[in-house]
Design a protein around this motif. Structure first.
Motif, PDB file in Angstrom:
ATOM      1  N   MET B   1      30.461   8.692  30.264  1.00  0.00           N
ATOM      2  CA  MET B   1      30.851   8.062  28.995  1.00  0.00           C
ATOM      3  C   MET B   1      30.720   9.056  27.846  1.00  0.00           C
ATOM      4  O   MET B   1      29.691   9.696  27.690  1.00  0.00           O
ATOM      5  CB  MET B   1      29.936   6.841  28.747  1.00  0.00           C
ATOM      6  N   LYS B   2      31.777   9.187  27.054  1.00  0.00           N
ATOM      7  CA  LYS B   2      31.719  10.058  25.880  1.00  0.00           C
ATOM      8  C   LYS B   2      31.229   9.235  24.683  1.00  0.00           C
ATOM      9  O   LYS B   2      31.673   8.101  24.480  1.00  0.00           O
ATOM     10  CB  LYS B   2      33.098  10.642  25.589  1.00  0.00           C
ATOM     11  N   ILE B   3      30.331   9.833  23.938  1.00  0.00           N
ATOM     12  CA  ILE B   3      29.700   9.095  22.843  1.00  0.00           C
ATOM     13  C   ILE B   3      29.838   9.839  21.523  1.00  0.00           C
ATOM     14  O   ILE B   3      29.649  11.058  21.468  1.00  0.00           O
ATOM     15  CB  ILE B   3      28.205   8.851  23.152  1.00  0.00           C
ATOM     16  N   ALA B   4      30.170   9.091  20.467  1.00  0.00           N
ATOM     17  CA  ALA B   4      30.148   9.644  19.111  1.00  0.00           C
ATOM     18  C   ALA B   4      28.869   9.168  18.431  1.00  0.00           C
ATOM     19  O   ALA B   4      28.643   7.958  18.340  1.00  0.00           O
ATOM     20  CB  ALA B   4      31.359   9.175  18.324  1.00  0.00           C
ATOM     21  N   VAL B   5      28.058  10.098  18.014  1.00  0.00           N
ATOM     22  CA  VAL B   5      26.850   9.728  17.282  1.00  0.00           C
ATOM     23  C   VAL B   5      27.078  10.037  15.806  1.00  0.00           C
ATOM     24  O   VAL B   5      27.178  11.204  15.411  1.00  0.00           O
ATOM     25  CB  VAL B   5      25.607  10.471  17.816  1.00  0.00           C
ATOM     26  N   ILE B   6      27.209   8.962  15.028  1.00  0.00           N
ATOM     27  CA  ILE B   6      27.430   9.130  13.584  1.00  0.00           C
ATOM     28  C   ILE B   6      26.061   9.092  12.915  1.00  0.00           C
ATOM     29  O   ILE B   6      25.424   8.037  12.843  1.00  0.00           O
ATOM     30  CB  ILE B   6      28.309   7.989  13.012  1.00  0.00           C
ATOM     31  N   GLY B   7      25.590  10.236  12.466  1.00  0.00           N
ATOM     32  CA  GLY B   7      24.234  10.342  11.914  1.00  0.00           C
ATOM     33  C   GLY B   7      23.328  10.949  12.959  1.00  0.00           C
ATOM     34  O   GLY B   7      22.813  10.250  13.817  1.00  0.00           O
ATOM     35  N   VAL B   8      23.123  12.263  12.886  1.00  0.00           N
ATOM     36  CA  VAL B   8      22.347  12.945  13.928  1.00  0.00           C
ATOM     37  C   VAL B   8      20.906  13.169  13.467  1.00  0.00           C
ATOM     38  O   VAL B   8      20.348  14.251  13.599  1.00  0.00           O
ATOM     39  CB  VAL B   8      23.014  14.274  14.359  1.00  0.00           C
ATOM     40  N   GLY B   9      20.297  12.099  12.948  1.00  0.00           N
ATOM     41  CA  GLY B   9      18.913  12.205  12.475  1.00  0.00           C
ATOM     42  C   GLY B   9      17.923  11.779  13.539  1.00  0.00           C
ATOM     43  O   GLY B   9      18.155  11.953  14.734  1.00  0.00           O
ATOM     44  N   LEU B  10      16.802  11.204  13.091  1.00  0.00           N
ATOM     45  CA  LEU B  10      15.726  10.794  14.000  1.00  0.00           C
ATOM     46  C   LEU B  10      16.224   9.825  15.068  1.00  0.00           C
ATOM     47  O   LEU B  10      15.998  10.030  16.266  1.00  0.00           O
ATOM     48  CB  LEU B  10      14.605  10.128  13.179  1.00  0.00           C
ATOM     49  N   ILE B  11      16.921   8.766  14.626  1.00  0.00           N
ATOM     50  CA  ILE B  11      17.317   7.708  15.562  1.00  0.00           C
ATOM     51  C   ILE B  11      18.523   8.141  16.407  1.00  0.00           C
ATOM     52  O   ILE B  11      18.476   8.092  17.637  1.00  0.00           O
ATOM     53  CB  ILE B  11      17.634   6.402  14.785  1.00  0.00           C
ATOM     54  N   GLY B  12      19.574   8.597  15.738  1.00  0.00           N
ATOM     55  CA  GLY B  12      20.754   9.043  16.468  1.00  0.00           C
ATOM     56  C   GLY B  12      20.437  10.196  17.402  1.00  0.00           C
ATOM     57  O   GLY B  12      20.894  10.239  18.553  1.00  0.00           O
ATOM     58  N   GLY B  13      19.627  11.121  16.924  1.00  0.00           N
ATOM     59  CA  GLY B  13      19.247  12.285  17.731  1.00  0.00           C
ATOM     60  C   GLY B  13      18.431  11.888  18.952  1.00  0.00           C
ATOM     61  O   GLY B  13      18.653  12.384  20.057  1.00  0.00           O
ATOM     62  N   SER B  14      17.483  10.974  18.747  1.00  0.00           N
ATOM     63  CA  SER B  14      16.630  10.547  19.863  1.00  0.00           C
ATOM     64  C   SER B  14      17.449   9.796  20.911  1.00  0.00           C
ATOM     65  O   SER B  14      17.239   9.964  22.115  1.00  0.00           O
ATOM     66  CB  SER B  14      15.490   9.645  19.363  1.00  0.00           C
ATOM     67  N   LYS B  20      21.786  11.489  27.163  1.00  0.00           N
ATOM     68  CA  LYS B  20      22.230  12.704  27.846  1.00  0.00           C
ATOM     69  C   LYS B  20      21.338  12.974  29.059  1.00  0.00           C
ATOM     70  O   LYS B  20      21.833  13.208  30.164  1.00  0.00           O
ATOM     71  CB  LYS B  20      22.134  13.875  26.858  1.00  0.00           C
ATOM     72  N   ALA B  21      20.034  12.884  28.855  1.00  0.00           N
ATOM     73  CA  ALA B  21      19.068  13.182  29.921  1.00  0.00           C
ATOM     74  C   ALA B  21      19.223  12.204  31.088  1.00  0.00           C
ATOM     75  O   ALA B  21      19.100  12.589  32.254  1.00  0.00           O
ATOM     76  CB  ALA B  21      17.645  13.148  29.379  1.00  0.00           C
ATOM     77  N   GLY B  22      19.520  10.954  30.767  1.00  0.00           N
ATOM     78  CA  GLY B  22      19.614   9.928  31.814  1.00  0.00           C
ATOM     79  C   GLY B  22      20.993   9.870  32.474  1.00  0.00           C
ATOM     80  O   GLY B  22      21.196   9.103  33.407  1.00  0.00           O
ATOM     81  N   GLY B  23      21.908  10.656  31.970  1.00  0.00           N
ATOM     82  CA  GLY B  23      23.231  10.699  32.598  1.00  0.00           C
ATOM     83  C   GLY B  23      24.235   9.688  32.043  1.00  0.00           C
ATOM     84  O   GLY B  23      25.402   9.689  32.455  1.00  0.00           O
ATOM     85  N   SER B  24      23.819   8.829  31.104  1.00  0.00           N
ATOM     86  CA  SER B  24      24.760   7.846  30.541  1.00  0.00           C
ATOM     87  C   SER B  24      25.825   8.521  29.692  1.00  0.00           C
ATOM     88  O   SER B  24      26.955   8.056  29.612  1.00  0.00           O
ATOM     89  CB  SER B  24      24.022   6.829  29.671  1.00  0.00           C
ATOM     90  N   ALA B  25      25.446   9.597  29.025  1.00  0.00           N
ATOM     91  CA  ALA B  25      26.384  10.307  28.155  1.00  0.00           C
ATOM     92  C   ALA B  25      26.841  11.590  28.836  1.00  0.00           C
ATOM     93  O   ALA B  25      26.019  12.428  29.208  1.00  0.00           O
ATOM     94  CB  ALA B  25      25.720  10.631  26.823  1.00  0.00           C
ATOM     95  N   SER B  26      28.154  11.714  28.987  1.00  0.00           N
ATOM     96  CA  SER B  26      28.680  12.953  29.579  1.00  0.00           C
ATOM     97  C   SER B  26      28.968  13.993  28.498  1.00  0.00           C
ATOM     98  O   SER B  26      28.939  15.196  28.740  1.00  0.00           O
ATOM     99  CB  SER B  26      29.951  12.650  30.374  1.00  0.00           C
ATOM    100  N   TYR B  27      29.255  13.506  27.296  1.00  0.00           N
ATOM    101  CA  TYR B  27      29.595  14.423  26.197  1.00  0.00           C
ATOM    102  C   TYR B  27      29.301  13.721  24.882  1.00  0.00           C
ATOM    103  O   TYR B  27      29.592  12.534  24.734  1.00  0.00           O
ATOM    104  CB  TYR B  27      31.101  14.786  26.274  1.00  0.00           C
ATOM    105  N   ILE B  28      28.701  14.460  23.957  1.00  0.00           N
ATOM    106  CA  ILE B  28      28.327  13.829  22.687  1.00  0.00           C
ATOM    107  C   ILE B  28      28.938  14.555  21.492  1.00  0.00           C
ATOM    108  O   ILE B  28      28.710  15.749  21.286  1.00  0.00           O
ATOM    109  CB  ILE B  28      26.787  13.729  22.549  1.00  0.00           C
ATOM    110  N   PHE B  29      29.725  13.818  20.725  1.00  0.00           N
ATOM    111  CA  PHE B  29      30.245  14.316  19.449  1.00  0.00           C
ATOM    112  C   PHE B  29      29.243  13.957  18.356  1.00  0.00           C
ATOM    113  O   PHE B  29      28.793  12.807  18.285  1.00  0.00           O
ATOM    114  CB  PHE B  29      31.579  13.639  19.106  1.00  0.00           C
ATOM    115  N   GLY B  30      28.931  14.904  17.514  1.00  0.00           N
ATOM    116  CA  GLY B  30      28.019  14.638  16.405  1.00  0.00           C
ATOM    117  C   GLY B  30      28.765  14.635  15.079  1.00  0.00           C
ATOM    118  O   GLY B  30      29.558  15.541  14.804  1.00  0.00           O
ATOM    119  N   VAL B  31      28.534  13.590  14.283  1.00  0.00           N
ATOM    120  CA  VAL B  31      29.163  13.484  12.956  1.00  0.00           C
ATOM    121  C   VAL B  31      28.056  13.256  11.936  1.00  0.00           C
ATOM    122  O   VAL B  31      27.156  12.440  12.156  1.00  0.00           O
ATOM    123  CB  VAL B  31      30.159  12.299  12.912  1.00  0.00           C
ATOM    124  N   ASP B  32      28.086  13.987  10.838  1.00  0.00           N
ATOM    125  CA  ASP B  32      27.063  13.802   9.805  1.00  0.00           C
ATOM    126  C   ASP B  32      27.585  14.385   8.495  1.00  0.00           C
ATOM    127  O   ASP B  32      28.375  15.341   8.509  1.00  0.00           O
ATOM    128  CB  ASP B  32      25.766  14.523  10.206  1.00  0.00           C
TER     129      ASP B  32
END
Lengths: 281, 281
Positions: B1-14, B20-32
């Motif tokens: 699953m490709k994921i867009a994380v809008i806000g790469v702070g404490l919560i979005g980053g964590s 990513k570590a658990g394999g749910s995310a195959s690719y992460i776009f970061g927007v901030d």
């Protein structure tokens, strides 16, 4: 050095464990009004012997009072009556003006060192005792000029064995500062717990939703009245001063919210953020 | 699953780290909006790609809004305008009534799942992100009946990957409960910090004496206004209700101290102690 620990709870128990482990204490007499605590302390090897007050005082080099501040204030002159000139007495209480005032004319006053280790948890009893609790924390010695040099040295060595760094101040200054740094936090925490318990009728929801933030703010609200009522009683005037200021500060948040003055709210929060710099110095 | 994380702070980053570590995310776009945060997030391998909002939304299966609640409320309909019917949008904000109200008539409303992970710290920014932060904590999903089943499933799987257990409630109930369980703790903590900063002029003394109790009660006072003013703004009425009750509870402590009514003080503390049983259920 043989040590009498009067009060084998969280603080007395933790001190006993560390002083034994570090070699400062060769033998520890435990004294407590709570016989269950005494038995537990013996079973956990926190103390070597369950003792009467008289026997413990007679056979120890150092007597540590680790009991609620009202009991300590009542007991200190009895202990000073019992000791011989080579013995040292110290306490571990959260208020200081009351206890030093009560013995200011005692002939053995110089054998007493007023001591406050700045550590505690919301738990109590010997089973809550942890050996390394005090390590890296501050300890306060009050009115050092009223203690004999050898008694002071004994307590300074105890602080070193506990891994604590020492701060010296007057008993009056101590009580003023601890009103800010410790006592008001407890009132805030108690009042927050009562707020939630009053308004939030769904206990299950509290339990399920309680975040780390809430838990840490309300942690101190678990502390028992047996310890804290005497502290507030002895430090009543300072605590009232700080509490009045605290209510005033909360009313500023209320005012900002009521008036939808979010700029004021932001300023109040930015000001509070300054605590970060101070605590992380 | 490709994921867009809008806000790469404490919560979005964590969240990104764990998914990513658990394999749910195959690719992460970061927007901030904060380019320094974006660069840091990329360097820390929190995100795979620094992206524009449009590109991230176009190429992701799941879009996570992890930004202050006022920005989320402004951005949500823009994001819902951009998505196609197979995509899912979730937020991570501390208030819910405002955001769901703002999109209640949006044609893509059912693609949005209102989500609130009950975890946070007083720190912010991608360097504060920790992979296992959410493990064992509660997460709330609000107004599930307004989300499409597959969108709901996607977010439930995200919660499971984060190690969180889910609670379902209405947005209105959520905002009421979080006023008690989270928002008031912050006001208390800010006001306590301001109290100490106002009255305790000796900063060095605060630093030296600050005990574990003070530090834990005042910890939340380090939280930034950028995050918290919008929360108080959106949840103003609930927060005001709880704040009024809190001031009332503090005044009871004041009254007990002023009248030297230590029995009343003891009762107030004993009542607060009940929080122990509830929090440790």
């Amino acid at each position: 050095m043989k040590i009498a620990v009067i009060g084998v709870g969280l603080i007395g128990g933790s001190m006993a464990l560390k002083l034994k482990a570090g070699g400062s204490a060769s033998y520890i007499f435990g004294v407590d009004m709570n016989t269950v605590h005494l038995k537990t302390a013996k079973e956990l090897a926190i103390i070597d012997e369950i003792s009467t007050l008289e026997n413990a005082v007679e056979n120890s080099d150092l007597i540590i009072l680790a009991i609620p501040v009202d009991v300590a204030k009542a007991l200190i002159s009895i202990v000073l009556d019992l000791i011989k000139p080579h013995q040292t007495v110290m306490d571990a209480g959260s208020t200081k003006a009351g206890i030093v005032e009560s013995i200011k004319d005692h002939p053995n006053r110089s054998r007493f060192v007023a001591f406050h280790p700045m550590w505690g948890t919301e738990n109590s009893g010997p089973e809550a005792a942890v050996s390394n609790s005090f390590s890296g924390r501050a300890a306060v010695i009050c009115d050092r000029e009223n203690s004999a040099e050898d008694a002071l040295n004994t307590v300074e060595n105890v602080a070193e064995s506990l891994g604590m760094h020492l701060i010296y101040m007057s008993a009056a200054d101590h009580d003023l500062h601890t009103a800010y740094i410790s006592h008001i936090s407890h009132i805030t925490s108690y009042a927050l717990a009562n707020t939630v318990l009053e308004k939030e009728q769904e206990e299950e929801t509290i339990f399920q939703l309680a975040s780390t933030g809430f838990s840490s703010t309300v942690r101190l609200a678990k502390s028992h009245p047996e310890m804290w009522v005497p502290i507030f009683k002895q430090n009543r005037e300072n605590v009232l001063d700080v509490l009045n200021e605290h209510i005033l500060q909360l009313n500023k948040f209320k005012e900002a919210l009521e008036n939808k003055d979010f700029e004021m709210l932001s300023d109040l929060i930015s000001n509070a953020n300054k605590i970060r710099g101070i605590l992380q110095k």
